[in-house]
Design a protein around this motif. Structure first.
Motif, short mmCIF file in Angstrom:
data_model
loop_
_atom_site.label_atom_id
_atom_site.label_comp_id
_atom_site.label_asym_id
_atom_site.label_seq_id
_atom_site.Cartn_x
_atom_site.Cartn_y
_atom_site.Cartn_z
N TRP A 1 56.69 21.68 38.65
CA TRP A 1 56.52 22.78 37.71
C TRP A 1 57.32 22.60 36.43
O TRP A 1 57.17 23.37 35.49
N VAL A 2 58.20 21.65 36.44
CA VAL A 2 59.05 21.51 35.25
C VAL A 2 58.92 20.16 34.55
O VAL A 2 59.40 19.99 33.44
N HIS A 3 58.28 19.21 35.23
CA HIS A 3 58.14 17.90 34.60
C HIS A 3 56.67 17.51 34.56
O HIS A 3 56.12 17.06 35.56
N PRO A 4 56.03 17.68 33.43
CA PRO A 4 54.59 17.42 33.38
C PRO A 4 54.22 15.92 33.47
O PRO A 4 53.09 15.59 33.75
N ASP A 5 55.19 15.06 33.24
CA ASP A 5 54.88 13.63 33.23
C ASP A 5 54.73 13.12 34.67
O ASP A 5 55.68 13.11 35.45
N ARG A 6 53.52 12.70 35.04
CA ARG A 6 53.23 12.35 36.42
C ARG A 6 54.14 11.25 36.94
O ARG A 6 54.69 11.34 38.03
N GLU A 7 54.30 10.24 36.13
CA GLU A 7 55.05 9.07 36.58
C GLU A 7 56.51 9.44 36.88
O GLU A 7 57.05 9.14 37.93
N ARG A 8 57.11 10.13 35.94
CA ARG A 8 58.52 10.44 36.11
C ARG A 8 58.74 11.54 37.14
O ARG A 8 59.76 11.56 37.83
N ALA A 9 57.79 12.45 37.24
CA ALA A 9 57.89 13.49 38.27
C ALA A 9 57.81 12.85 39.65
O ALA A 9 58.57 13.18 40.55
N THR A 10 56.90 11.90 39.80
CA THR A 10 56.75 11.22 41.09
C THR A 10 58.02 10.44 41.41
O THR A 10 58.51 10.45 42.54
N GLU A 11 58.55 9.79 40.40
CA GLU A 11 59.78 9.02 40.60
C GLU A 11 60.90 9.93 41.09
O GLU A 11 61.61 9.61 42.05
N LYS A 12 61.01 11.09 40.45
CA LYS A 12 62.08 12.02 40.85
C LYS A 12 61.83 12.52 42.28
O LYS A 12 62.76 12.57 43.09
N ALA A 13 60.59 12.84 42.58
CA ALA A 13 60.27 13.31 43.93
C ALA A 13 60.63 12.25 44.96
O ALA A 13 61.20 12.55 46.01
N MET B 1 65.05 20.35 53.63
CA MET B 1 63.97 20.55 52.68
C MET B 1 64.26 19.91 51.33
O MET B 1 65.39 19.89 50.87
N VAL B 2 63.20 19.41 50.73
CA VAL B 2 63.31 18.84 49.39
C VAL B 2 62.43 19.70 48.48
O VAL B 2 61.28 19.97 48.79
N ASN C 1 63.37 13.38 65.86
CA ASN C 1 64.58 14.18 66.00
C ASN C 1 65.19 14.56 64.65
O ASN C 1 66.28 15.09 64.58
N ARG C 2 64.49 14.27 63.58
CA ARG C 2 64.89 14.76 62.25
C ARG C 2 63.60 15.04 61.47
O ARG C 2 62.63 14.28 61.59
N ILE C 3 63.66 16.11 60.67
CA ILE C 3 62.47 16.47 59.88
C ILE C 3 62.86 16.64 58.41
O ILE C 3 63.87 17.30 58.10
N VAL C 4 62.08 16.05 57.53
CA VAL C 4 62.26 16.32 56.10
C VAL C 4 60.95 16.89 55.58
O VAL C 4 59.88 16.30 55.80
N VAL C 5 61.04 18.05 54.92
CA VAL C 5 59.84 18.63 54.32
C VAL C 5 60.04 18.67 52.82
O VAL C 5 60.99 19.27 52.32
N ALA C 6 59.17 18.00 52.09
CA ALA C 6 59.25 18.02 50.64
C ALA C 6 58.18 18.98 50.16
O ALA C 6 56.99 18.68 50.22
#
Lengths: 673, 320, 191, 174, 302
Positions: free
Chosen positions: A113-125, A104-105, A72-77
């Motif tokens: 597209w703006v953070h090339p650092d995998r670790e920190r981009a994943t953390e932010k996501a 939506m996220v 009954n709730r949807i989140v799309v990242a």
């Protein structure tokens, strides 16, 4: 505290969908880890990552899960909600869920597209997803409101784009107001001689359309007019148009042009705007022979009557009983109500005075391409003869491409049409004068139907193509053969050798840029501009004629440089979008409106003056006064919600609980819970 | 057996106790109905007496004042244990109150100010209170002065709040009545109407529909028209943000509301909301000019958090 | 008749060097080069160069740094910055040339016949020691080190300058030359 | 690129500021989208909460963010005169001017709270603002909470027993 | 006119071959009520050569000049008449602000030397000062002598108007021409006004350097100029000193005075002749004599 706001809804079942977007997201963000994290969040029943969530199978995944897991709730990242919020709302609705239970996220534009650092981009996501899950818990089912669409359309700009859009709409039976600032419609296209690559005559194809506009019963044409005020919203725009006086009444003038003949100035002596100063006109003049409307115009800046009041007024005399000349005319303000607007205000050419190295304005034989268009035009100042300002006929001509374009100091973009029109001018010049023609180009861009073939034809005609950007034009002669000529110094990059090439005439292929007043217009209509100043389309691929102001569409070069076929195609598209809007009769409004908790409102009136749409009023008179918001007028900005000192105004889709939950979600990792 | 109740005060001025007395004759039926087992301001009861009571044996504890010292904290914990219901009485207990403004300064600074810097203090050795002190071989002990002021709810669980500085006698009487009748609302409630003061303001009718402010005047600087809305006159009145129930006492006294009844039920942070509403109606769009206008509010923290600084978001105990 | 073979194997390219170059001050933008040749067209000296400036950029971009460092082009650059102000991509070609000059000297691959690197080095040494440069001595030292015959030609101009009161044989020196030396040392450590 | 590399170097010694951004749907949020489509790289420290208009930003949200552990708050709205809702950004400005004074009183350094006008076309500016603010906040260090100077107190106080936190305050980190 | 003060950084050339620039600049400024205070213990800017050897050292070298200025008169503008000095100092400021690595090296060196690290010096060219702080209109009003010489070609040279400079726009600048017109000196339209003279190439690759200067002179003559007005010591040197040699090589006679703009300006503003450094000129002495010192015996001045 329990009495604050709503209670946390129970039995929440959230589905989380993390999109790879091919490699757009997945190459940087560890989407599996994001889905993994989501699985552990309270309320989440299912979390998946998938290659393309917006694809049919992706949407089907959501629909299926809603059924299988009773979500009954949807989140799309995935990407920006500006792109696909509607898509996923539809998907949810198709699965039987209220579309507003979706959130939506944006982990593409704002993360991968703006953070090339995998670790920190994943953390932010991860944090954004956690925030969204917390937020979506508070979402409630909502219904859409509808607003009706006024069927009339305003078209701003009477160039080929505006003309085509107006005719398309008018032919479909819609009432159109066409507003043009110049005394005649026709725009830049009316100035051209031939059109590439077919070399058909611009006037021959444009003039009939101009006349059709004039004659069409559904089109109200206002020339010498400008939009000065815009109010309202999609479906119900109220537009104020100021019509500057022509001093010759269109309703009375028969177009006999006797007034011009009779002018006290026997000879034309003022620079003719339409011919870019290459010829002269009188204070009363017809902009050009095929002008629509076929009515002369008086230029108060040069007319003796306006300057000193002491003219014999021979023009009035010549007009005689018709009395079409009205020297007392004043600006007139028209107010119209329209449901949608098409902006087709066109472009301006780059002013090469900004690049003194090319000598424009310094050496008389340096021309802009637009001037040469007039020069080669059979109805132009020289009757199509290519005669230089000093009366000579050129034996050698240099055409410099990319003037002002592809240049970080000026306009970084490629103007798209210059290569082709330079080829066209090279052909016409060679054909008319037999001169040696040198084209100086950086890259030859001929991507269009018949374009490359045209280039091939020019090569066969013996036109020189030198790959190299001219560094400077000067009359500095180093060799007797260069005396009296303009010398172009350039590296022929294909030879790797610097060359000096003397020519009689230099043509600057000036680029296209936004009109200098695009900014003002943008504000009036509340549309956006891209960084270079062209009107910004809602999406470069999927919504190329829509803007972020709903009901306002763009067509032609005001949106970006393009050639005539593309302009006409886009004008047709804009007209079609406007038609679609009108024929739908009404549109759904985003239900993000504000509403008052009447029982709690104390009628303090803080909100009333804040609403730009006067949607808030105090009701309840003698009994228990309280504020009330008219949902039809509310546009959902939420300013009153933030201002309400007793927390008695709330906003659908942007409830305090939702936003606070989002903030908490973002920061949950920081404070440790 | 009559239900047993206790009264206690922490960091407060005593005004809330006065409010009980202000019930006048109405206090008599109350005394008839309940048995007061602990009330330090009026009766000589000792802490041991309370400790001796079985846990949960009190029907209610009415506690006013904020929590600043170890003694206060110990006492309210004790009362919490003994009482079935705890009432936070008054702004200090509910929101931190005037004593809560001390949170703008750190503890050392306060001690320094009070015991050293104040001109009337003679303290050449610069002695400041400390928990333990030995005097002639005897160990003395004082309650500890905590680092910050907390609301009652930040220390113990509170069942009901009676807002106000002080709460009106009517609110008090009503609360006791409800306690006796068993008509108390849901736990966690604030025992006052859940709308802002403007609703009950005698000047409500004088409010212009479009409320805008161009300058802020302070009550001592200008004559206040006793008929017109304070805000419309440019006096900073927190009525729009403040919970009603006080009977508009200040307004009747021709003074603007300062917010002692705290926020309405939907507001998370009184000061932020009051500030938001007020700033929104200032008629300027220019940053410099706005700064100028807001100079009319010399102390924003003291203005918007006069009674509620300890309950500022983020100062609160994360209570689950 | 002798023929030359010109062929570049890809293994001769060094992309790492190109990356390094990109990080040097003033060299950030050469990646954006359009190869339009404006630099060469604007350069008054390009007609004397073995590679036009555009071609130098093409060489370094492709990693063929040996060609770029050993060419005459970089030593013909008179630092007039005409290329930089004309470049439509805002590439500071002059600053790029400086970097190539430094690198050429560091790797000792600069063309041996040219006096320009000699002048640069002599100038550097003189200022390093005294804090100022004395034109007379500088030219003398350079000529002696590169082409003593030039002195014959220079003598004539020298005489004219001397007569006009423009040639001083004094060596200029700053008062706090030691301070300057300290600074150079500190800068090297602060790297 | 260079900037980014520096950021990384910094991050290795610990503190990465966390900044909550409230971006209006029509300008600053789109600017962030544009930064994305233009592949402009910037510091990943800002988490964006989308609101329809900067006028929707309730000061409570700002306090909430700081209270929950944000080291900075950035509000992004349309340029004056450009608001999609005509004047919402001015309302945001009014609150901002007063709120930043309040926050200063509450011990929030000015660099931690900013209101910036960033239009839909200003992806580059968005990047510059974010990078600048991240550096600024990084230099200020972690936010330690309103009116709370626990570090300062601990340093000042000699007597250990008196500086101990009361038992119930263990969660009152802020 | 209020007396304005500037710090003055002559640079190495103005101590040697460019001495006429030094003398006439001081005199010209004096005439306009502008005070020049020479920077104490200044060092070489590093010119074009330094950057070719060691970029860090080059920045340290010019940073010392900037720091000295900051130390000796904070807030006062530093006038650098030599185009190379002007460009190098400004470029250094740019590099320090743009590149953290260079900044840290420069700051380390300044700290070590006890010099101020925070530098806020405005480096300016005399033409920029005259244009912006005095203005052509004010100068026009102060003209004392009527120009009786011929038409001149204004030659800006390259570096002063290039990327780091702010003297004028980099392509087809006009301020020097307008300044000359303001004091009634007729100018020709000289399209090579910013074309490089080759700088030190006349000393290193002589033939190339000579050719560049030959082109400049020839075009000036072709335009009808009887003299060239310059604003850089190296340009003046190159154009002035080698005219004889060019004549020998090409057979074309050149005898054009190559003047500093401060000499022309100073003369028009009524400066004392001895202080304009006219005696240091080499080519076109007859014309110089006729234009500047007609009535008096030549020996006294030239």
């Amino acid at each position: 505290m329990s009495e604050r706001g709503q209670k946390l809804p129970s039995d929440v079942r959230v589905g989380v969908y993390v999109c790879h977007c091919g490699v757009n997201i997945a190459a940087v963000v560890d989407v599996r880890q994001v889905a993994q994290l989501a699985r552990g969040l309270p309320g989440v029943v299912v979390a998946r990552d998938y290659n393309y969530m917006c694809s049919d199978p992706g949407q089907e995944l959501i629909r299926q899960d809603i059924r299988d897991y009773a979500l009954n709730r949807i989140v799309v990242a995935s990407c920006s909600p500006h792109l696909h919020e509607e898509t996923f709302r539809h998907a949810a609705a198709a699965g039987g869920l209220n579309p507003y239970l979706v959130h939506m996220v944006n982990i593409r534009e704002h993360v991968s597209w703006v953070h090339p650092d995998r670790e920190r981009a994943t953390e932010k996501a991860c944090e954004l997803v956690r925030a969204a899950v917390r937020r979506v818990v508070w979402h409630e089912p909502l219904e859409q409101a509808r607003v009706s669409i006024h069927p009339d359309v305003l078209v701003v700009g009477g160039g080929i784009a505006g003309i085509h859009a107006a005719l398309t709409l008018a032919n479909a039976g819609k009432r159109v107001y066409l507003v043009e600032r110049q005394p005649s419609i026709g725009g830049h296209m009316a100035m051209f001689d031939k059109t590439f690559p077919t070399l058909d005559c611009a006037a021959c194809i444009l003039t009939p359309k101009m006349s059709a506009v004039q004659a069409h019963p559904n089109i109200t044409l206002w020339t010498l007019a400008e939009v000065t005020r815009v109010e309202g919203y999609v479906g119900n725009y109220e537009v104020e148009i100021t019509r500057w006086p022509r001093y010759v009444r269109e309703d009375l003038c028969s177009g006999c042009l006797k007034c011009i003949e009779a002018c006290v100035y026997k000879d034309a002596r003022f620079p003719d705007e339409f011919n870019l100063g290459l010829s002269k006109r009188k204070p009363i003049y017809l902009p050009f022979p095929q002008a629509v409307p076929q009515v002369p115009v008086i230029d108060p800046a040069t007319c003796i009557q306006f300057k000193s009041g002491k003219c014999k007024k021979t023009c009035v005399e010549a007009c005689g009983e018709r009395g079409a000349i009205d020297l007392q005319a004043v600006p007139k303000v028209e107010r119209v109500r329209v449901g949608s607007v098409i902006l087709a205000t066109g472009f301006q050419t780059f002013d090469p005075r900004r690049m003194p190295e090319y000598g424009y304005g310094i050496y008389p034989n340096v021309y802009t391409s637009l001037e040469v268009e007039r020069l080669v035009n059979a109805s132009g100042p020289t009757g199509g003869e290519i005669v230089l300002r000093d009366g000579r006929r050129p034996q050698s001509v240099g055409i410099i491409h990319c003037v002002g374009s592809r240049d970080r100091r000026h306009n970084p973009w490629c103007s798209r049409v210059c290569c082709m029109y330079s080829l066209k001018l090279a052909h016409l010049i060679r054909e008319r004068t037999g001169a040696e023609v040198f084209n100086f180009y950086i890259d030859m861009r001929t991507p269009g139907k018949g374009f490359e073939e045209f280039y091939q034809r020019l090569l066969e005609e013996g036109v020189h193509f030198i790959r190299g950007r001219v560094a400077g034009v000067s009359d500095w002669a180093l060799d007797p053969s260069e005396e009296g000529k303009l010398v172009l110094r350039v590296e022929d990059t294909l030879l790797g050798i610097v060359r000096r090439i003397p020519v009689d005439m230099v043509v600057l292929a000036v680029g296209l840029e936004p009109r200098s007043d695009a900014e003002e217009l943008r504000r009036l209509f509340r549309v956006s501009c891209s960084a270079e100043g062209f009107f910004l389309e809602r999406h470069p691929k999927l919504a190329p004629v829509s803007t972020f102001a709903e009901g306002v569409f763009v067509a032609g070069c005001c949106q970006g440089p393009k050639d005539i076929p593309d302009t006409v195609a886009q004008a047709g598209a804009a007209a079609a979008e406007a038609l679609a809007l009108i024929d739908r009769g009404s549109i759904e409004q985003e239900p993000n409106t504000a509403y008052v908790l009447a029982d709690h409102c104390s009628a303090c009136r803080t909100c009333v003056s804040l609403c730009p749409y006067s949607a808030i009023s105090i009701v309840g008179g003698d009994g228990r006064p309280h504020a009330e918001i008219n949902p039809a007028l509310c546009k959902g900005c939420g300013t009153c919600v933030a201002a309400c000192p007793s927390g008695s105004i709330r906003q659908h889709l942007f409830e305090d609980e939702q936003i606070v939950a989002e903030i908490e979600g973002i920061l949950a990792g920081v404070a440790g819970g | 057996m009559k239900p047993k109740v206790a009264f206690y005060w922490c960091a407060s001025c005593g005004g809330c106790e006065e409010a009980v007395l202000d019930l006048g004759e109405d206090v008599l039926p109350v005394l008839e109905a309940v048995e007061i087992v602990f009330w330090p301001v009026a009766l000589d009861w000792k802490r041991e007496d309370v400790e001796a009571l079985p846990d949960g044996s009190l029907a209610a504890a009415f506690i006013n004042g904020a929590i600043r010292t170890s003694e206060q904290e110990e006492m309210v914990r004790l009362l919490r244990r003994k009482a079935q219901l705890v009432f936070a009485v008054g702004a200090c207990a509910q929101l931190g109150g005037i004593p809560g403004l001390a949170n703008l300064f750190d503890r050392e600074e306060i001690l320094e100010q009070v015991y050293v810097r104040v001109p009337s203090v003679v303290n050449p050795e610069g002695i400041k209170p400390s928990c333990r002190w030995s005097d002639g071989g005897r160990q003395l002990e004082l309650p500890e002065f905590w680092e910050g002021v907390r609301t009652l709810a930040q220390v113990v669980e509170v069942d009901y709040a009676l807002p106000g500085c002080p709460p009106t006698p009517a609110l008090l009487a009503d609360a006791v009545q409800r306690l006796l009748n068993g008509t108390l609302p849901e736990r966690g409630s604030v025992l006052a109407p859940d709308h802002a003061l403007c609703q009950d303001c005698p000047r409500q009718a004088s409010k212009p529909d479009s409320l805008v402010v161009r300058e802020f005047k302070r009550p001592h600087q200008a004559w206040i028209d006793p008929e017109r809305c304070m805000l419309a006159q440019g006096f900073l009145c927190l009525g729009p943000a403040t919970r009603s129930g006080c009977g508009a006492r200040c307004i009747h006294g021709n003074m603007p509301c300062t917010g002692c009844f705290g926020p309405t039920g939907r507001v998370r942070d009184f000061g932020a909301k009051a500030l938001s509403g007020l700033a929104s109606i200032v008629a300027s769009q220019d940053e410099k000019e706005l700064e100028n206008i807001f100079r009319g509010i010399p102390d924003p923290a003291g203005t918007f958090y006069r009674y509620s600084l300890p309950s500022l978001i983020g100062s609160r105990k994360a209570q689950s | 008749m002798a023929v030359t073979r010109t062929l570049r194997y890809q293994r001769e390219a060094d992309p790492e060097w190109t990356e390094w170059l990109r990080r040097q001050p003033g060299c950030e933008a050469f990646w954006e080069c359009l190869q339009c040749g404006t630099c060469s067209g604007a350069c008054p000296l390009s007609i004397y160069m073995d590679f036009t400036p555009r071609r130098v950029i093409a060489l370094v971009r492709e990693g063929f740094y040996r060609d770029a460092l050993s060419c005459q082009t970089i030593w013909l650059c008179a630092s007039c910055y005409a290329c930089a102000v004309h470049c439509p991509r805002g590439i500071r070609i002059t600053d790029l040339m400086y970097t190539l000059k430094r690198e050429a000297i560091r790797r000792k691959v600069h063309p041996k016949g040219l006096p320009t690197p000699v002048l640069a080095q002599e100038f550097y040494r003189m200022v390093q020691r005294r804090g100022r440069n004395s034109e007379f001595w500088l030219v003398l030292r350079m000529a002696l080190k590169s082409d003593p015959w030039a002195l014959v030609r220079l003598a004539r101009s020298g005489w004219r300058l001397l007569r006009a009161g423009r040639l001083s044989m004094r060596t200029e020196q700053i008062r706090q030359a030691d301070q300057l030396r300290t600074m150079f040392a500190a800068a090297r450590e602060g790297r | 690129m260079k900037q980014l590399a520096d950021n990384r170097a910094e991050s290795s010694n610990g503190f990465e500021p966390k900044i909550v951004g409230f971006f209006c749907n029509w300008c600053t949020y789109l600017a962030a989208d544009l930064a994305g489509t233009s592949r402009l790289h910037y510091a990943p420290n800002v988490r964006v909460v989308r609101v329809m208009c900067s006028g929707r930003v309730d000061p409570q949200f700002v306090l909430e963010a700081f209270a929950k552990g944000a080291d900075g708050v950035l509000i992004g709205g349309c340029h004056p005169g450009d608001c999609h809702y005509q004047e919402g950004n001015y309302k945001a400005l009014r609150r901002y001017v007063l709120l930043r004074r309040l926050l200063e009183q509450l011990g929030v350094e000015p660099g931690r709270f900013r209101l910036e006008w960033i239009s839909a076309s200003e992806g580059e500016r968005l990047r510059a603002v974010i990078n600048e603010m991240v550096e600024q906040v990084r230099a200020l260090g972690p936010f330690r909470g309103f009116n709370r100077l626990p570090v300062k107190l601990a340093q000042l106080h000699g007597q250990k027993e008196c500086s101990k936190e009361p038992a119930s305050v263990e969660t009152v980190e802020l | 006119m209020a007396l304005r003060r500037y710090l003055y950084y002559p640079g190495c050339s103005l101590r040697g071959t460019g001495v006429a620039y030094d003398e006439s600049l001081r005199e010209c400024f004096r005439q306009l009520g502008l005070e020049l205070v020479e920077l104490e213990d200044w060092n070489c800017c590093g010119a074009t050569s330094y950057m070719a050897i060691d970029e860090g050292a080059a920045c340290v070298l010019s940073a010392r000049v900037l720091a000295l200025a900051q130390q000796q008169a904070p807030g006062v503008d530093l006038v650098a008449p030599c185009s190379a000095c002007y460009l190098v100092l400004r470029k250094t400021e740019d590099y320090i602000s743009r590149y953290p690595e260079i900044r840290s090296r420069v700051e380390a060196s300044l700290r070590k030397a006890g010099l101020p690290v925070q530098i806020g010096v405005q480096v300016r060219h005399p033409l920029e000062v005259l244009w912006e702080d005095v203005g052509p209109e004010a100068i026009r009003k102060r003209v004392q002598r009527h120009w009786r010489g011929g038409r001149v070609a204004c030659y800006y040279g390259c570096q002063a108007v290039r990327p780091y400079g702010e003297v004028d726009r980099p392509i087809r600048p006009t301020r020097l021409d307008e300044l000359m017109e303001a004091v009634n000196v007729p100018v020709v339209d000289y399209s090579l006004r910013t074309r490089c003279c080759g700088g030190s190439l006349t000393g290193t690759i002589h033939e190339v350097g000579l050719r560049l200067n030959y082109i400049l002179l020839k075009e000036a003559v072709r335009r009808g100029a009887e003299a060239i007005v310059t604003m850089c010591p190296l340009c003046q040197f190159n154009l002035d000193v080698f005219q004889n040699e060019m004549e020998r090589q090409t057979g074309e006679p050149f005898d054009l005075p190559v003047l500093y703009f401060t000499q022309v300006l100073g003369w028009c503003l009524g400066a004392e002749l001895e202080k304009l450094g006219l005696r240091h000129l080499i080519a076109g002495r007859d014309l110089v004599e006729r234009w500047f010192v007609k009535e008096r015996p030549v020996e006294a001045y030239v």
